[in-house]
Design an enzyme around this catalytic site. Sequence first.
Site, mmCIF file in Angstrom:
data_model
loop_
_atom_site.group_PDB
_atom_site.id
_atom_site.type_symbol
_atom_site.label_atom_id
_atom_site.label_comp_id
_atom_site.label_asym_id
_atom_site.label_seq_id
_atom_site.Cartn_x
_atom_site.Cartn_y
_atom_site.Cartn_z
ATOM 1 N N ARG A 103 0.866 -1.196 -0.014
ATOM 2 C CA ARG A 103 0.002 0.054 -0.011
ATOM 3 C C ARG A 103 0.980 1.227 -0.032
ATOM 4 O O ARG A 103 1.061 1.968 1.106
ATOM 5 C CB ARG A 103 -0.735 -0.005 1.181
ATOM 6 C CG ARG A 103 -1.819 -1.265 1.288
ATOM 7 C CD ARG A 103 -2.681 -1.391 -0.008
ATOM 8 N NE ARG A 103 -3.598 -0.602 0.052
ATOM 9 C CZ ARG A 103 -5.043 -0.602 0.510
ATOM 10 N NH1 ARG A 103 -5.407 -1.744 1.041
ATOM 11 N NH2 ARG A 103 -5.971 0.189 0.483
ATOM 12 N N GLN B 109 -0.996 2.708 -6.290
ATOM 13 C CA GLN B 109 -2.347 3.119 -6.197
ATOM 14 C C GLN B 109 -3.031 2.756 -7.572
ATOM 15 O O GLN B 109 -4.333 2.197 -7.462
ATOM 16 C CB GLN B 109 -2.404 4.623 -6.050
ATOM 17 C CG GLN B 109 -2.214 5.039 -4.665
ATOM 18 C CD GLN B 109 -2.353 6.574 -4.572
ATOM 19 O OE1 GLN B 109 -2.628 7.327 -5.452
ATOM 20 N NE2 GLN B 109 -2.190 7.017 -3.155
ATOM 21 N N ASP C 127 -3.966 -1.018 -7.260
ATOM 22 C CA ASP C 127 -4.689 -1.270 -5.821
ATOM 23 C C ASP C 127 -5.909 -2.155 -5.986
ATOM 24 O O ASP C 127 -7.033 -1.468 -5.979
ATOM 25 C CB ASP C 127 -4.588 -0.332 -4.796
ATOM 26 C CG ASP C 127 -4.902 -0.684 -3.585
ATOM 27 O OD1 ASP C 127 -5.434 -2.071 -3.231
ATOM 28 O OD2 ASP C 127 -4.722 0.249 -2.759
ATOM 29 N N SER D 18 -8.463 -1.600 -2.996
ATOM 30 C CA SER D 18 -9.038 -0.274 -2.944
ATOM 31 C C SER D 18 -10.060 -0.206 -4.072
ATOM 32 O O SER D 18 -11.201 0.248 -3.669
ATOM 33 C CB SER D 18 -8.259 0.796 -3.200
ATOM 34 O OG SER D 18 -7.216 0.960 -1.998
ATOM 35 N N TYR E 188 -3.462 -0.065 6.255
ATOM 36 C CA TYR E 188 -4.439 -0.936 6.824
ATOM 37 C C TYR E 188 -4.090 -0.564 8.320
ATOM 38 O O TYR E 188 -3.366 -0.245 9.049
ATOM 39 C CB TYR E 188 -4.273 -2.283 6.680
ATOM 40 C CG TYR E 188 -4.247 -2.765 5.254
ATOM 41 C CD1 TYR E 188 -5.620 -2.801 4.814
ATOM 42 C CD2 TYR E 188 -3.375 -3.237 4.763
ATOM 43 C CE1 TYR E 188 -5.770 -3.456 3.531
ATOM 44 C CE2 TYR E 188 -3.757 -3.627 3.384
ATOM 45 C CZ TYR E 188 -4.871 -3.904 2.711
ATOM 46 O OH TYR E 188 -4.755 -4.401 1.492
#
Length: 380
Positions: free
Chosen positions: A124, A129, A132, A135, A231
């Site tokens: 992460r 991103q 991901d 997400s 997280y």
Amino acid sequence: MPRFLIPIESAPGETRVAASPETVKKFISLGCEVFLEQGAGKLAGFLDDAYKNIGTEVISPGDLDIWSKADVVLCVQAPLKDSLKRLKDRALIVGLLAPYRNESLANSLVAGRLSALAMELLPRISRAQSADVLSSQANVAGYKSVLLAAGALDRYFPMLMTAAGTVQPAKVVVLGAGVAGLQAVATAKRLGAVVFVSDIRPAVKEQVESLGARFIDPPEMDEKPDELGGYAKQSSESFLAAQRKQLSDHLSEADVAICTAQVPGKKAPRLISEEMLDRMRQGSVVVDLAIEQGGNCAETKKDETVVRKGVKLIGASALPCSVSNHASSLYSRNLLALLAPFLKNGELNLNLEDELIAGCLISHEGEIRCPDVFKEGGSN
């Protein structure tokens, strides 16, 4: 020229597909040959012709010849053991492979000398991103959880001013301000609810308030839970007990509770007890997104709606599958974002030293790289 295979998903209830026509077109432009099992995209709204028109070869499901020649298998969930046996040595599997405590998968990877990228282990970090998967799929789940709650609730979400009088807005409490929780906040606010958010991390207060919700400050204790790799860290039982006591008063006034608190590879923290449910009003709704990991709420059951003393408890697993078109589009873009930098001149060359690849490569040519994840469910 690497051969990419997109199979029909074998997991019950799985409606997503690992590659959309948009991403297949991009893979082909990068020098890949793409094979799609007939009907693989149908449940996500992508018909075979959409793939054929951009140069994809549509094959019969289970075509042994193609499976034995595939260099890369793009999947949502791990293929069945018998399917993995069909793959050639050093083939690469990319998907949400559920590696935690999954020794059966590890054995199949070793036996077939296979490589595998488990997308749930992607680091992460900012550079990750666009790839991901957790997400992108959590966004879908957070959105859909609020729609489920609105459909089950016996009240309106927004404030309404009518000739018969004013209807007060629903009060929604969101437990967990991760991706799913923040999307739930945004969706509930769009529907006109008053939203409160509980999270063990004080650092998320600013994000919560930027969406127009009210943050429930965590209990004052010496222990200050934070986050690890994006997280929430698992907190002590004493902290969670204090948080549950604080939550009880908020839930007693709530119309909806959305539970999203999860720790990868661990049992979900129990945040709503039976005593707390006893204080909720009849007709209120709890949607538990953590049900796959045991649930945040007492008495929720996977894929069931339980009515407990008038309170509806919805065990909502696999919500992205209920928004299969957009969930698949986002998921397939995630896979493309991860793999595209390693496709050069019609060849796929993974850089094992790359931070993203190293973080989620659970097996390389049959060598297990993170045995602790398979055995204990810990992080790699």
